[in-house]
Design an enzyme around this catalytic site. Structure first.
Site, PDB file in Angstrom:
ATOM      1  N   HIS A 270      50.809 135.097  39.515  1.00  0.00           N
ATOM      2  CA  HIS A 270      49.393 135.157  39.141  1.00  0.00           C
ATOM      3  C   HIS A 270      49.095 136.271  38.135  1.00  0.00           C
ATOM      4  O   HIS A 270      48.001 136.329  37.590  1.00  0.00           O
ATOM      5  CB  HIS A 270      48.521 135.307  40.388  1.00  0.00           C
ATOM      6  N   THR A 292      44.317 129.239  40.790  1.00  0.00           N
ATOM      7  CA  THR A 292      45.140 130.142  41.613  1.00  0.00           C
ATOM      8  C   THR A 292      45.390 129.458  42.946  1.00  0.00           C
ATOM      9  O   THR A 292      44.734 128.479  43.286  1.00  0.00           O
ATOM     10  CB  THR A 292      44.425 131.475  41.913  1.00  0.00           C
ATOM     11  N   ASP A 293      46.313 129.984  43.717  1.00  0.00           N
ATOM     12  CA  ASP A 293      46.391 129.551  45.114  1.00  0.00           C
ATOM     13  C   ASP A 293      45.502 130.495  45.927  1.00  0.00           C
ATOM     14  O   ASP A 293      44.864 131.408  45.401  1.00  0.00           O
ATOM     15  CB  ASP A 293      47.858 129.534  45.592  1.00  0.00           C
ATOM     16  N   TRP A 294      45.485 130.280  47.214  1.00  0.00           N
ATOM     17  CA  TRP A 294      44.557 130.905  48.151  1.00  0.00           C
ATOM     18  C   TRP A 294      44.578 132.445  48.079  1.00  0.00           C
ATOM     19  O   TRP A 294      45.596 133.065  48.369  1.00  0.00           O
ATOM     20  CB  TRP A 294      44.961 130.443  49.559  1.00  0.00           C
ATOM     21  N   ASP A 296      44.977 134.617  45.897  1.00  0.00           N
ATOM     22  CA  ASP A 296      46.134 135.251  45.271  1.00  0.00           C
ATOM     23  C   ASP A 296      45.786 136.424  44.363  1.00  0.00           C
ATOM     24  O   ASP A 296      46.684 137.163  43.960  1.00  0.00           O
ATOM     25  CB  ASP A 296      46.984 134.201  44.549  1.00  0.00           C
TER      26      ASP A 296
END
Ligand code: BGC
Length: 742
Positions: A270, A292-294, A296
């Site tokens: 990220h 993004t993922d959770w 991040d």
């Protein structure tokens, strides 16, 4: 002449205008706060009544706060609830966005429908991807995408967080079952089929749905085997193993990509401009939305420790190239990003780049014209024809790994069957993680009419006596019972898990399951092991105790029926391992390893002997038995020497030489004998599934194109093609040819 009334509608609301014009018009009207809001994705728990995932009761006041005061552009998540509840929730949420916000920009809703519309009650649940990989039939990945969208698009599920395009080369990794297995080519082919089915769906008109390739990049290769832990990969490995599945999906029009939560070679993805902008945007040409993922960005602060606070983390991620942040539980991102813009650390023009992509996606999906869900086609959800497709996928996904004395199929005159083991009567084990809830919901939330192995067997063997022992039974009772029965079925495996919850410290089959098998085997009766779970657990200690062994993976809601049909012989197994089944709990070698990965020390020669076929696997990639047999002819090549612009047509005739109809997964491998960068001992380049009646033959062919099949990327991702000898391999038959310098 009457005067033509001038439309006062802004361009962005005019469906006749081009998407680019609409985007630019809307962007020009937006404040910085509105732009930042569009770049934010928040979780359902901030706007529902109870703050729990399984609650889609919208609290209007909360929704108004986020939509009107913070201009949020996207929400995600939820768990399985009835379609009507989803409909009402999304309708009300969208109504506030469209009718009460200044510009009326609709929200885009994202959801983890990983194997069917898994967060909708009564939906069709497909096998997980690892099973689809085992089918070696991309039609099943296509149908998974097709049915998922058919059963959820009407509910306002605009954005599916699938497919997982990670490559599953480490059997310890808790998310292995979400991958299509070890082969880059299989993952790329299945992923492409899924993406096209989701995004080009015609039957859900007027809606359109976006797919998400995840998790870019190398997420599946943590050194420790634990989820979200550091990954160390060479650039060459990234290009050769991990890029192609994403590239193929991008080339097929993939609209969104979610990033990998972990670090690669010291830099969290990220925060990596090299991965996100230089590789994904520039080199791979991805024009869609990067999510993004959770949390991040939060992880850059308190997990990776590369940012001192959230504001610095935001700056890093924006500079790396993200478009939307799955924040998802606070307004930290909005506050930080606004601060960064005010301080001049992030330019408004940088926001514009991302907001353009977000708005473009919303226009492409038709959200401005069709923002609201509809409730007049709910009969499609879980329709019997959809379930038949999930059943067909499950049938082709269950792998018969061992079948000594042809113990299977079970003969019709088997009177007394003993069924034992932790997964014998479990629904949730068959569904696995991401089923009805994040971790695979509590058993009582599974459909009433779903079969377990036990109930499906009773259905298939109405004239047999099937005794199910409770999971708590002692080994001594098992020994006693086993003696009284003709056949013993032991359903072993794993309980559901998702992400890091499934981290393990050993790949061994649990000790209690081994002792259960040993106890049952002491009766000297035919014993069939049925494994249900997301990984290939080590069975070396017990495999001799089992006459037959079925690896069923996570076959979904129709899984028990598929298992019962295979046990009964109504379905002839046709799945093959999409990964190497390891022999040891702490030594894993993928099928496409380098030649020096495997060797044995020969004391007589006092030297290391390299070997291709070796003893580190219980079963190799591509292994899978059938109730019939297939014979492969010699490979016929149209030529054995070719130049780089030439092609070779390779043909093989496959005959069903047994007495039952069957399907055969046909897998073509290539090997490059000598490479300037070490080459895998073999690599899948093409596959298909064929059906053959007893005695029937079919010709299959594969056209080898050097630029497509014989080269490999260097450390910069530049494709190189080297002259020399190559071996083609199919069904154990080999043929060599030579590539010449031009
Ligand atoms: C997972 C993603 C998922 C997201 C939203 C994350 O923890 O890594 O695969 O899409 O949560 O639920």
């Amino acid at each position: 002449m009457p005067k033509v009334a001038q439309s006062t509608k802004p361009i962005y609301q005019n469906a006749e205008a081009s998407i680019d014009e609409r985007v630019e018009d809307l962007l020009s009207r937006m404040t910085i706060e509105e732009k930042v809001g569009q770049m934010t994705q928040l979780d359902i728990t901030l706007i529902n009544k109870t703050g729990k995932q399984k609650d889609v009761e919208l609290v209007d006041k909360k929704a108004r706060y986020y939509l009107k005061e913070h201009h949020i552009g996207s929400f995600l998540n939820g768990e399985a609830v009835p379609a009507t509840a989803w409909y009402t929730y999304i309708y009300n949420l969208q109504k506030i966005a469209v009718e009460e916000t200044r510009l009326g920009i609709p929200i885009i809703y994202g959801i983890d429908h990983m194997h069917g519309a898994s967060y909708v009650d009564d939906s069709t649940i497909f096998p997980h991807n690892i099973n689809l990989g085992a089918t070696f039939n991309a039609d099943h990945a296509k149908e998974n995408g097709n049915i998922t969208v058919l059963e959820s698009a009407d509910l306002g599920h605009h954005w599916i967080f699938a497919p997982v395009l990670d490559i599953g080369r480490d059997p310890r990794w808790a998310r292995l079952y979400e991958t299509f297995g070890e082969s880059t080519h299989v993952a790329a082919t299945m992923g492409e089929a899924f993406v096209k089915a989701v995004q080009d769906h015609k039957e859900v008109a007027p809606y359109k749905v976006a797919a998400t390739g995840k998790h870019f990049l190398g997420y599946s290769a943590p050194s420790s085997g634990w989820d979200r832990t550091p990954v160390d990969l060479s650039d060459q490995t990234i290009f050769e193993i991990y890029v192609p599945s994403f590239q193929k999906a991008i080339d097929a029009g993939l609209k969104a990509i979610m990033l990998n939560s972990s670090e690669i070679s010291g830099i969290p993805v990220h925060a990596s401009k090299k991965i996100v902008t230089d590789l994904l945007r520039k080199k791979m040409g991805f024009k869609g939305l990067i999510l993004t993922d959770w949390d991040d960005l939060g992880k850059l602060v308190d997990y990776h420790h590369t940012a001192k606070d959230y504001t610095q983390a935001t700056e890093m991620a924006i500079n790396a190239g993200i478009d939307m942040n799955m924040t998802p539980n606070s307004l930290d991102f909005n506050e930080s990003l606004l601060e960064l813009v005010k301080d001049g650390r992030v330019k408004e023009s940088r926001l514009d780049e991302s907001v353009r992509r977000i708005l473009k996606l919303k226009f492409e999906l038709g959200l401005f014209e069709h923002p609201f869900p509809r409730n007049d086609r709910f009969q499609r959800i879980g329709a019997s024809e959809n379930r038949a497709k999930a059943k067909a996928a499950a049938d082709e996904s269950i792998i018969l790994l061992k079948n000594k004395y042809n113990t299977l199929p079970i003969s019709a005159d088997t009177k007394d069957i003993l069924l034992i083991g932790p997964n014998a009567n479990s629904k949730s084990a068959l569904g696995g993680g991401w089923t009805l809830g994040w971790q695979g919901a509590e058993p009582e939330r599974y459909p009433k009419d779903m079969h377990t192995i036990y109930t499906a067997l009773k259905d298939r063997f109405p004239d047999s006596d099937i005794t199910l022992l409770p999971t708590t039974v002692s080994d001594s009772r098992v020994v006693k019972e086993a003696k009284k029965h003709d056949l013993i079925l032991v359903a072993i495996g794993e309980e559901p898990y998702t992400e890091f919850i499934g981290n393990i410290t050993t790949l061994e089959l649990p000790a209690d399951q081994k002792s259960l098998i040993k106890a049952a085997a002491s009766a000297n009766k035919p014993l069939v092991g049925i494994f249900v779970g997301g990984r290939p657990l080590i069975v070396e200690d017990v495999i001799e105790d089992m006459s037959s062994y079925l690896w069923t993976g996570l076959p979904g809601f129709e899984g028990a029926e598929a298992i019962a049909d295979i046990l009964a012989g109504n379905v002839n197994p046709s799945a093959k391992l999409p990964l190497s089944y390891p022999l040891f709990a702490s030594h894993f070698v993928p099928y496409n390893h380098k030649s020096s990965s495997v060797y044995k020390f020969d004391p007589e020669q006092a030297n290391f002997i390299m070997q291709e076929e070796h003893s580190v696997w219980q079963w190799p990639f591509g292994h899978g038995l059938s109730y019939t047999s297939f014979e492969y002819s010699k490979i016929r090549l149209s030529k054995t020497v070719l130049s780089k612009n030439d092609k070779i047509e390779a043909t093989v005739t496959i005959k069903n030489s047994g007495s039952r109809a069957g399907k055969e997964a046909v897998i073509w491998y290539l090997k490059d004998h000598v490479g300037s960068i070490t080459r895998p001992v073999k690599e899948v380049k093409h596959f298909e599934k064929i059906s053959l009646e007893p005695g029937q033959s079919k010709e299959v062919s594969f056209t080898i194109e050097p630029a497509k099949h014989l080269g490999f990327p260097d450390f910069d991702g530049t494709y190189i093609l080297e002259s020399g000898m190559y071996t083609l391999n199919i069904g154990g038959k080999l043929a060599e040819f030579e590539l010449l310098d031009d």
